[in-house]
Design a protein around this motif. Structure first.
Motif, short mmCIF file in Angstrom:
data_model
loop_
_atom_site.label_atom_id
_atom_site.label_comp_id
_atom_site.label_asym_id
_atom_site.label_seq_id
_atom_site.Cartn_x
_atom_site.Cartn_y
_atom_site.Cartn_z
N GLY A 41 -30.26 35.15 3.06
CA GLY A 41 -30.64 33.87 2.47
C GLY A 41 -31.79 34.06 1.50
O GLY A 41 -32.45 35.10 1.47
N LYS A 42 -32.02 33.05 0.70
CA LYS A 42 -33.08 33.14 -0.31
C LYS A 42 -34.45 33.36 0.33
O LYS A 42 -35.31 34.01 -0.25
N GLY A 43 -34.66 32.83 1.50
CA GLY A 43 -35.96 32.97 2.15
C GLY A 43 -36.29 34.38 2.57
O GLY A 43 -37.45 34.75 2.65
N VAL A 44 -35.29 35.21 2.86
CA VAL A 44 -35.56 36.59 3.29
C VAL A 44 -35.17 37.61 2.22
O VAL A 44 -35.37 38.81 2.42
N SER A 45 -34.64 37.18 1.12
CA SER A 45 -34.19 38.14 0.11
C SER A 45 -35.35 38.92 -0.51
O SER A 45 -35.15 40.02 -1.00
N ARG A 46 -36.57 38.35 -0.46
CA ARG A 46 -37.74 39.11 -0.95
C ARG A 46 -38.05 40.27 -0.02
O ARG A 46 -38.53 41.31 -0.45
N VAL A 47 -37.78 40.08 1.29
CA VAL A 47 -38.06 41.13 2.27
C VAL A 47 -36.87 42.08 2.40
O VAL A 47 -37.03 43.29 2.42
N LEU A 48 -35.68 41.53 2.51
CA LEU A 48 -34.48 42.35 2.64
C LEU A 48 -33.86 42.54 1.26
O LEU A 48 -32.91 41.86 0.88
N THR A 49 -34.41 43.46 0.53
CA THR A 49 -33.90 43.76 -0.80
C THR A 49 -32.55 44.46 -0.68
O THR A 49 -32.14 44.86 0.42
N ASP A 50 -31.86 44.60 -1.78
CA ASP A 50 -30.56 45.28 -1.77
C ASP A 50 -30.68 46.68 -1.20
O ASP A 50 -29.81 47.14 -0.45
N ARG A 51 -31.74 47.37 -1.54
CA ARG A 51 -31.95 48.73 -1.06
C ARG A 51 -32.13 48.74 0.46
O ARG A 51 -31.58 49.60 1.16
N ARG A 52 -32.88 47.79 0.97
CA ARG A 52 -33.10 47.71 2.42
C ARG A 52 -31.81 47.31 3.15
O ARG A 52 -31.54 47.81 4.24
N VAL A 53 -31.01 46.46 2.54
CA VAL A 53 -29.73 46.08 3.15
C VAL A 53 -28.82 47.31 3.22
O VAL A 53 -28.10 47.50 4.22
N GLN A 54 -28.87 48.17 2.20
CA GLN A 54 -28.09 49.41 2.25
C GLN A 54 -28.53 50.28 3.43
O GLN A 54 -27.71 50.92 4.09
N GLU A 55 -29.83 50.30 3.71
CA GLU A 55 -30.33 51.07 4.85
C GLU A 55 -29.86 50.47 6.17
O GLU A 55 -29.57 51.20 7.12
N VAL A 56 -29.79 49.13 6.25
CA VAL A 56 -29.29 48.46 7.46
C VAL A 56 -27.83 48.86 7.69
O VAL A 56 -27.44 49.21 8.82
N VAL A 57 -27.01 48.83 6.66
CA VAL A 57 -25.60 49.18 6.78
C VAL A 57 -25.47 50.66 7.16
O VAL A 57 -24.64 51.03 8.00
N ALA A 58 -26.29 51.53 6.56
CA ALA A 58 -26.23 52.95 6.88
C ALA A 58 -26.59 53.20 8.35
O ALA A 58 -25.99 54.06 9.00
N ALA A 59 -27.55 52.45 8.88
CA ALA A 59 -27.95 52.61 10.28
C ALA A 59 -26.80 52.22 11.20
O ALA A 59 -26.55 52.89 12.21
N ALA A 60 -26.09 51.15 10.86
CA ALA A 60 -24.96 50.72 11.68
C ALA A 60 -23.78 51.68 11.53
O ALA A 60 -23.07 51.96 12.51
#
Length: 197
Positions: A41-60
């Motif tokens: 969501g827009k509220g967390v997009s500053r914290v969960l950047t695209d790069r960080r989301v890639q790291e989340v997916v890689a961890a899973a």
């Protein structure tokens, strides 16, 4: 967009239908299709950047490869929680993300820019050498024709400041006795004789 808009990202006091509360994270896993999608969501997009989301997916993904889907989702949630606690990316992380994303393009651009600059420099050096060679060839042709006059230093090839005039082959004046007739009435002329008796 459609899933997040329909179910909301969560946060605040509830579901947030229609995107009213847009500060959550939605993770969708399709096991048979081997796809995982993370929407922020827009509220967390500053914290969960695209790069960080890639790291989340890689961890899973590491757990998903072994068939541990529950463990993979837990790893993804731990990674999301870790990023939310860290807050927005610091400058160092932004620089690393920028370099890893755009570094190869910047490197390729830099390589081509260097090639263009060095090529133009080589062209200038070639043109200067060609001018110098043309000058030397012209002086050689003049020397063979007997009209050569040294205009530059043969060692350093720098032009002389002042060039002496060429020697002249034409005599500057008559070299024999004067052809002018003497005036017999000239008293200063010793060859004139007076015939008064």
């Amino acid at each position: 967009g459609h899933l997040r808009g329909g179910y909301g990202g969560g946060g605040g006091g509830g579901g947030g239908k229609g995107g009213q509360y847009d500060a959550g994270v939605l993770m969708l896993v399709a096991v048979d299709e081997r796809v995982m999608h993370v929407s922020t969501g827009k509220g967390v997009s500053r914290v969960l950047t695209d790069r960080r989301v890639q790291e989340v997916v890689a961890a899973a993904r590491r757990r998903f490869k072994n068939g541990d889907y529950e463990g993979g989702l837990l790893e993804a949630l731990k990674k999301v929680d870790e990023f939310l606690v860290m807050g927005p990316p610091a400058l160092r992380e932004k620089v690393v993300n920028f370099a890893s994303t755009w570094g190869i393009f910047i490197g390729i651009f830099g390589f081509f820019a260097y090639q263009i600059v060095s090529s133009s420099r080589r062209s200038l050096e070639y043109a200067a050498a060609k001018r110098q060679l043309t000058k030397l060839e012209r002086e050689k042709a003049e020397a063979l024709a007997g009209k050569y006059q040294c205009k530059s230093c043969p060692i350093c090839l720098e032009d002389f400041k002042s060039i002496p005039p060429p020697p002249s082959d034409v005599p500057s004046g008559p070299s024999g006795p004067s052809d002018v007739a003497s005036d017999p009435s000239d008293p200063s002329d010793p060859s004139s004789s007076s015939s008064s008796s």
